[in-house]
Design a protein around this motif. Sequence first.
Motif, PDB file in Angstrom:
ATOM      1  N   ALA A   1      25.624  47.995 -14.474  1.00 42.69           N
ATOM      2  CA  ALA A   1      25.863  49.348 -13.948  1.00 42.69           C
ATOM      3  C   ALA A   1      27.085  49.394 -13.055  1.00 42.69           C
ATOM      4  CB  ALA A   1      24.622  49.819 -13.190  1.00 42.69           C
ATOM      5  N   LEU A   2      27.237  48.377 -12.217  1.00 44.86           N
ATOM      6  CA  LEU A   2      28.363  48.346 -11.289  1.00 44.86           C
ATOM      7  C   LEU A   2      29.695  48.092 -11.994  1.00 44.86           C
ATOM      8  CD1 LEU A   2      26.815  46.372  -8.282  1.00 44.86           C
ATOM      9  CD2 LEU A   2      27.211  48.833  -8.463  1.00 44.86           C
ATOM     10  N   SER A   3      29.630  47.546 -13.202  1.00 42.04           N
ATOM     11  CA  SER A   3      30.872  47.242 -13.924  1.00 42.04           C
ATOM     12  C   SER A   3      31.404  48.441 -14.700  1.00 42.04           C
ATOM     13  CB  SER A   3      30.651  46.073 -14.885  1.00 42.04           C
ATOM     14  OG  SER A   3      29.861  46.468 -16.009  1.00 42.04           O
ATOM     15  N   ALA A   4      30.620  49.511 -14.783  1.00 38.35           N
ATOM     16  CA  ALA A   4      31.064  50.690 -15.523  1.00 38.35           C
ATOM     17  C   ALA A   4      32.234  51.360 -14.810  1.00 38.35           C
ATOM     18  CB  ALA A   4      29.909  51.684 -15.666  1.00 38.35           C
ATOM     19  N   ASN A   5      33.024  52.083 -15.581  1.00 33.36           N
ATOM     20  CA  ASN A   5      34.153  52.824 -15.021  1.00 33.36           C
ATOM     21  C   ASN A   5      33.653  53.766 -13.940  1.00 33.36           C
ATOM     22  OD1 ASN A   5      35.872  55.405 -14.951  1.00 33.36           O
ATOM     23  ND2 ASN A   5      37.222  53.961 -16.010  1.00 33.36           N
ATOM     24  N   PRO A   6      34.135  53.645 -12.699  1.00 33.63           N
ATOM     25  CA  PRO A   6      33.605  54.462 -11.597  1.00 33.63           C
ATOM     26  C   PRO A   6      33.711  55.962 -11.839  1.00 33.63           C
ATOM     27  CG  PRO A   6      34.954  52.670 -10.752  1.00 33.63           C
ATOM     28  CD  PRO A   6      35.155  52.688 -12.235  1.00 33.63           C
ATOM     29  N   GLN A   7      34.829  56.408 -12.388  1.00 35.54           N
ATOM     30  CA  GLN A   7      34.992  57.838 -12.622  1.00 35.54           C
ATOM     31  C   GLN A   7      33.986  58.351 -13.642  1.00 35.54           C
ATOM     32  OE1 GLN A   7      39.167  58.205 -13.681  1.00 35.54           O
ATOM     33  NE2 GLN A   7      39.746  58.639 -11.564  1.00 35.54           N
ATOM     34  N   LYS A   8      33.753  57.558 -14.696  1.00 43.37           N
ATOM     35  CA  LYS A   8      32.789  57.972 -15.711  1.00 43.37           C
ATOM     36  C   LYS A   8      31.368  57.924 -15.161  1.00 43.37           C
ATOM     37  CE  LYS A   8      35.598  56.719 -19.719  1.00 43.37           C
ATOM     38  NZ  LYS A   8      35.693  55.932 -20.969  1.00 43.37           N
ATOM     39  N   ALA A   9      31.090  56.920 -14.328  1.00 46.24           N
ATOM     40  CA  ALA A   9      29.761  56.821 -13.738  1.00 46.24           C
ATOM     41  C   ALA A   9      29.486  58.005 -12.816  1.00 46.24           C
ATOM     42  CB  ALA A   9      29.621  55.505 -12.971  1.00 46.24           C
ATOM     43  N   LEU A  10      30.483  58.370 -11.995  1.00 51.04           N
ATOM     44  CA  LEU A  10      30.314  59.506 -11.088  1.00 51.04           C
ATOM     45  C   LEU A  10      30.171  60.811 -11.860  1.00 51.04           C
ATOM     46  CD1 LEU A  10      32.844  58.608  -8.259  1.00 51.04           C
ATOM     47  CD2 LEU A  10      30.352  58.615  -8.120  1.00 51.04           C
ATOM     48  N   ALA A  11      30.883  60.924 -12.964  1.00 47.31           N
ATOM     49  CA  ALA A  11      30.764  62.132 -13.782  1.00 47.31           C
ATOM     50  C   ALA A  11      29.348  62.255 -14.345  1.00 47.31           C
ATOM     51  CB  ALA A  11      31.779  62.094 -14.928  1.00 47.31           C
ATOM     52  N   ALA A  12      28.761  61.120 -14.726  1.00 45.85           N
ATOM     53  CA  ALA A  12      27.391  61.135 -15.242  1.00 45.85           C
ATOM     54  C   ALA A  12      26.402  61.506 -14.141  1.00 45.85           C
ATOM     55  CB  ALA A  12      27.039  59.775 -15.839  1.00 45.85           C
ATOM     56  N   VAL A  13      26.629  60.988 -12.930  1.00 45.74           N
ATOM     57  CA  VAL A  13      25.756  61.324 -11.800  1.00 45.74           C
ATOM     58  C   VAL A  13      25.833  62.816 -11.500  1.00 45.74           C
ATOM     59  CG1 VAL A  13      25.414  61.019  -9.319  1.00 45.74           C
ATOM     60  CG2 VAL A  13      25.822  59.024 -10.770  1.00 45.74           C
ATOM     61  N   ASP A  14      27.043  63.362 -11.492  1.00 45.82           N
ATOM     62  CA  ASP A  14      27.214  64.792 -11.236  1.00 45.82           C
ATOM     63  C   ASP A  14      26.495  65.621 -12.303  1.00 45.82           C
ATOM     64  OD1 ASP A  14      28.652  64.507  -8.931  1.00 45.82           O
ATOM     65  OD2 ASP A  14      30.613  64.714  -9.878  1.00 45.82           O
ATOM     66  N   ALA A  15      26.596  65.179 -13.559  1.00 43.05           N
ATOM     67  CA  ALA A  15      25.939  65.902 -14.638  1.00 43.05           C
ATOM     68  C   ALA A  15      24.423  65.843 -14.498  1.00 43.05           C
ATOM     69  CB  ALA A  15      26.361  65.326 -15.992  1.00 43.05           C
ATOM     70  N   ALA A  16      23.911  64.705 -14.024  1.00 46.28           N
ATOM     71  CA  ALA A  16      22.469  64.580 -13.806  1.00 46.28           C
ATOM     72  C   ALA A  16      22.009  65.547 -12.721  1.00 46.28           C
ATOM     73  CB  ALA A  16      22.116  63.142 -13.427  1.00 46.28           C
ATOM     74  N   LEU A  17      22.784  65.636 -11.649  1.00 45.55           N
ATOM     75  CA  LEU A  17      22.446  66.564 -10.570  1.00 45.55           C
ATOM     76  C   LEU A  17      22.519  68.013 -11.040  1.00 45.55           C
ATOM     77  CD1 LEU A  17      24.311  64.820  -7.619  1.00 45.55           C
ATOM     78  CD2 LEU A  17      21.838  65.057  -7.883  1.00 45.55           C
TER      79      LEU A  17
END
Length: 236
Positions: A111-127
Amino acid sequence: MAALAYSASVASRGTFTVRARASRAQLNKRINIVCMATPDNNRGSVSLGQKVVAAAAAAAMFLAPAGPAFAADKAALQAKGRVFAEASADVLRAAPAGDLRGAIGAAVEVALSANPQKALAAVDAALEALETASTADLLAVVKAAEHATTASMDAGLLIPPNEEIDKVVDAAAAAAGGVSPAALSKFSKLATEAALSADGKKIGGLTFAGGRLGLSVGPGKITAATAAAVDLLTAL
């Protein structure tokens, strides 16, 4: 998941969007406390028990394939989600502590190795998806998760009983049924992109750790959990 749902429960539908966006840092901190806490000698069931019920809720609410926007099928999610959650719990109950820690650690590394921008975009979409759900349904998920955790603690169990896990899955499935199909589809697409951006070597490490866990637990339980996961995905 419980932290997100709780935040939803204390906000009205009209103001939840603003409050959720303003408190994301706080929500992330609370999620980390729930999911990354180190259990002490007297309350060892708390951390892992919360992880299990949170995982069950997450599976029922947000496992959705990328593609056209369709509403979640509450009945199918409840039935198949129960099978998946119970099979996963059986694996956790049978897993040696060392092998389980290794698999969890490897998953965190991925999880930590994923692209930070893409990970944050997924978190925002979940919210954003959560913002479309019923506040009452989200509160029901929180209450079910809290009850399951308390039940496991009272019984001295590391993993909540299946009947308690089922209640969390049922509540989460009900909440998922009220989430905007378009929001779920958006989250799924971005989560898939984030997952595909993870480091290949880290994924290899997770595969090795998962294989080791499978050998220690037994192929029957792993096969059952894997089949249940596939069956759940086909219902989404």
